[in-house]
Design a protein around this motif. Structure first.
Motif, mmCIF file in Angstrom:
data_model
loop_
_atom_site.group_PDB
_atom_site.id
_atom_site.type_symbol
_atom_site.label_atom_id
_atom_site.label_comp_id
_atom_site.label_asym_id
_atom_site.label_seq_id
_atom_site.Cartn_x
_atom_site.Cartn_y
_atom_site.Cartn_z
ATOM 1 N N TYR A 144 -124.004 -21.000 12.394
ATOM 2 C CA TYR A 144 -125.303 -21.298 13.524
ATOM 3 C C TYR A 144 -124.628 -22.006 14.854
ATOM 4 O O TYR A 144 -125.109 -21.241 15.897
ATOM 5 N N PHE A 145 -124.439 -22.928 15.082
ATOM 6 C CA PHE A 145 -123.694 -23.352 15.691
ATOM 7 C C PHE A 145 -122.377 -24.088 16.214
ATOM 8 O O PHE A 145 -121.319 -23.850 15.277
ATOM 9 N N ASP A 146 -122.295 -24.870 17.626
ATOM 10 C CA ASP A 146 -120.614 -24.764 17.774
ATOM 11 C C ASP A 146 -120.414 -26.169 17.299
ATOM 12 O O ASP A 146 -119.095 -26.461 17.534
ATOM 13 N N ASP A 147 -120.896 -27.470 17.395
ATOM 14 C CA ASP A 147 -121.203 -28.645 17.552
ATOM 15 C C ASP A 147 -120.492 -29.560 16.449
ATOM 16 O O ASP A 147 -121.940 -29.531 15.462
ATOM 17 N N ASP A 148 -119.772 -29.711 15.592
ATOM 18 C CA ASP A 148 -119.441 -30.250 14.523
ATOM 19 C C ASP A 148 -119.842 -31.275 14.004
ATOM 20 O O ASP A 148 -120.028 -31.893 13.679
ATOM 21 N N LEU A 214 -128.031 -15.021 0.299
ATOM 22 C CA LEU A 214 -128.779 -14.373 1.223
ATOM 23 C C LEU A 214 -127.594 -14.300 2.517
ATOM 24 O O LEU A 214 -126.960 -15.680 2.821
ATOM 25 N N ASN A 215 -127.774 -13.418 3.520
ATOM 26 C CA ASN A 215 -127.008 -13.155 4.369
ATOM 27 C C ASN A 215 -126.922 -14.344 5.968
ATOM 28 O O ASN A 215 -128.290 -14.081 5.453
ATOM 29 N N GLU A 216 -126.240 -15.261 6.468
ATOM 30 C CA GLU A 216 -127.120 -15.986 7.069
ATOM 31 C C GLU A 216 -127.674 -15.397 8.325
ATOM 32 O O GLU A 216 -128.425 -16.968 8.488
ATOM 33 N N ILE A 220 -131.981 -18.350 8.343
ATOM 34 C CA ILE A 220 -132.087 -19.411 9.298
ATOM 35 C C ILE A 220 -133.555 -19.293 9.265
ATOM 36 O O ILE A 220 -133.907 -20.324 9.966
ATOM 37 N N LYS A 221 -134.311 -18.611 9.606
ATOM 38 C CA LYS A 221 -135.816 -18.337 9.652
ATOM 39 C C LYS A 221 -136.900 -18.543 8.799
ATOM 40 O O LYS A 221 -137.262 -19.740 8.986
ATOM 41 N N ILE A 222 -135.827 -19.038 7.342
ATOM 42 C CA ILE A 222 -136.617 -19.309 6.223
ATOM 43 C C ILE A 222 -136.566 -20.692 6.484
ATOM 44 O O ILE A 222 -136.745 -21.818 6.353
ATOM 45 N N TRP A 223 -135.107 -21.382 7.347
ATOM 46 C CA TRP A 223 -134.342 -23.017 6.783
ATOM 47 C C TRP A 223 -135.250 -23.322 8.178
ATOM 48 O O TRP A 223 -135.352 -24.812 8.040
ATOM 49 N N ASP A 224 -136.368 -23.070 9.090
ATOM 50 C CA ASP A 224 -136.931 -23.473 9.823
ATOM 51 C C ASP A 224 -138.231 -23.819 9.353
ATOM 52 O O ASP A 224 -138.793 -24.890 9.855
ATOM 53 N N LYS A 225 -138.364 -22.986 8.424
ATOM 54 C CA LYS A 225 -139.709 -23.415 7.411
ATOM 55 C C LYS A 225 -139.824 -25.021 6.766
ATOM 56 O O LYS A 225 -140.189 -25.671 6.604
ATOM 57 N N ILE A 226 -138.396 -24.680 6.718
ATOM 58 C CA ILE A 226 -137.454 -25.818 5.562
ATOM 59 C C ILE A 226 -138.089 -27.001 6.074
ATOM 60 O O ILE A 226 -138.510 -28.102 5.802
ATOM 61 N N CYS A 227 -137.700 -26.865 7.405
ATOM 62 C CA CYS A 227 -136.997 -28.157 8.523
ATOM 63 C C CYS A 227 -138.140 -28.433 8.817
ATOM 64 O O CYS A 227 -139.330 -29.539 9.075
ATOM 65 N N GLY A 228 -139.032 -27.548 8.928
ATOM 66 C CA GLY A 228 -140.707 -27.755 8.633
ATOM 67 C C GLY A 228 -141.402 -28.847 7.914
ATOM 68 O O GLY A 228 -142.418 -29.280 7.802
#
Length: 297
Positions: A144-148, A214-216, A220-228
């Motif tokens: 998803y992201f570039d910054d280590d 599941l496919n990464e 990510i849309k589920i992880w939005d809810k988890i972070c919420g």
């Protein structure tokens, strides 16, 4: 205007990008507030998908990587980077992993094990149960992201929250049983009669938030809810995954075969599962958590 016409228009607007534009504008307004209102940001994550351009920043705010006081973000992230660099140099001194060309995910896992006091002299990536969930999460975040530094700290905070949540994994498993029985009683009965449901690695799936399951691109849309703050959405995700694949699962005889079946589904099917999960979760009132949101250390 009829309900059906309104629904049609909503779907059309979403397809042509109007809805995402409005959501992006709403998020930008929230991010201009001083100080930032984390409650509103959590509510945004629970209602919408976070635009990719803002996802790393929003997640860092909600996972306590950076505070809501914007003027000290640069200083805080400089301290985060210093700790990251110190841990990375420590790996070189300890010669862990032995192969200098090891992937970032394995190096980040070793750094996580140092932090948690679980690094052993006979370190083995594949056999260290303490860091497997972290490893799976990092692999997804690298996609998803570039910054280590961002990746390591997001994974660290997310895993710290999950560690606090583990005492409630039995509640998540019970919720999965209840939802399965309600959504597909015949399928649930088959799983129970064959002793398959209790053998499925639900706790492992919850531990890594379905990373590597599941496919990464989809989860990510589920992880939005988890972070919420909604960890209970994982029970809905487990339920929808199993019921969507029920026509295949009923022909399988053991839990390993079911796990392989789930891990091999195409991205299109995984995306359908994730969207169904969010719809079901919202239909049931979007419960925020099994308990109060874990506070990051």
């Amino acid at each position: 205007m009829s309900a059906e016409e309104r629904n049609f228009r909503s779907i059309y607007y979403e397809k042509v990008g109007f809805k995402s534009v409005e959501e992006k504008k709403s998020l930008e307004m929230l991010l201009k507030e001083r100080p930032l209102d984390l409650t509103k940001l959590r509510q945004f994550c629970l209602r919408f998908t976070v635009p990719h351009a803002y996802r790393s920043y929003v997640w860092k705010l909600l996972l306590d990587v950076v505070p809501r006081l914007v003027h000290i973000h640069d200083f805080i992230m400089s301290q985060r980077k210093q700790e990251f660099d110190d841990l990375y140099r420590t790996l070189g001194v300890l010669r862990i992993p032995p192969d200098e060309k090891a992937p970032k995910s394995e190096k980040f896992m070793a750094m996580w094990l140092i932090l948690t006091g679980n690094l052993t002299f006979n370190f083995n990536i594949g056999r260290n149960e303490h860091g497997l969930g972290f490893l799976a999460i990092v692999k997804c975040l690298l996609h998803y992201f570039d910054d280590d530094v961002d990746i390591f700290w997001i994974a660290r905070r997310l895993c710290e929250n999950i560690m606090e949540l583990k005492r409630d994994f039995p509640k998540l498993i019970d919720a999965t049983h209840h939802l399965l029985e309600k959504e597909n009683p015949q399928f649930y009965k088959i799983l129970m009669q064959n002793g398959l449901l209790e053998k499925l690695p639900l706790d492992q799936w919850f531990d890594c938030c379905f990373a590597g399951v599941l496919n990464e691109n989809c989860i990510i849309k589920i992880w939005d809810k988890i972070c919420g703050g909604s960890y209970k959405i994982l029970a809905y995700l487990a339920t929808v995954t199993l019921t969507t694949l029920s026509h295949k699962i009923v022909n399988l005889s053991d839990a390993n075969s079911i796990t392989q079946c789930i891990q091999n589904i195409p991205e299109e099917t995984a995306d359908i599962i994730v969207n169904k999960t969010i719809d079901m979760w919202q239909h049931h009132g979007s419960p925020l958590t099994v308990h109060d949101r874990p506070k990051a250390i």
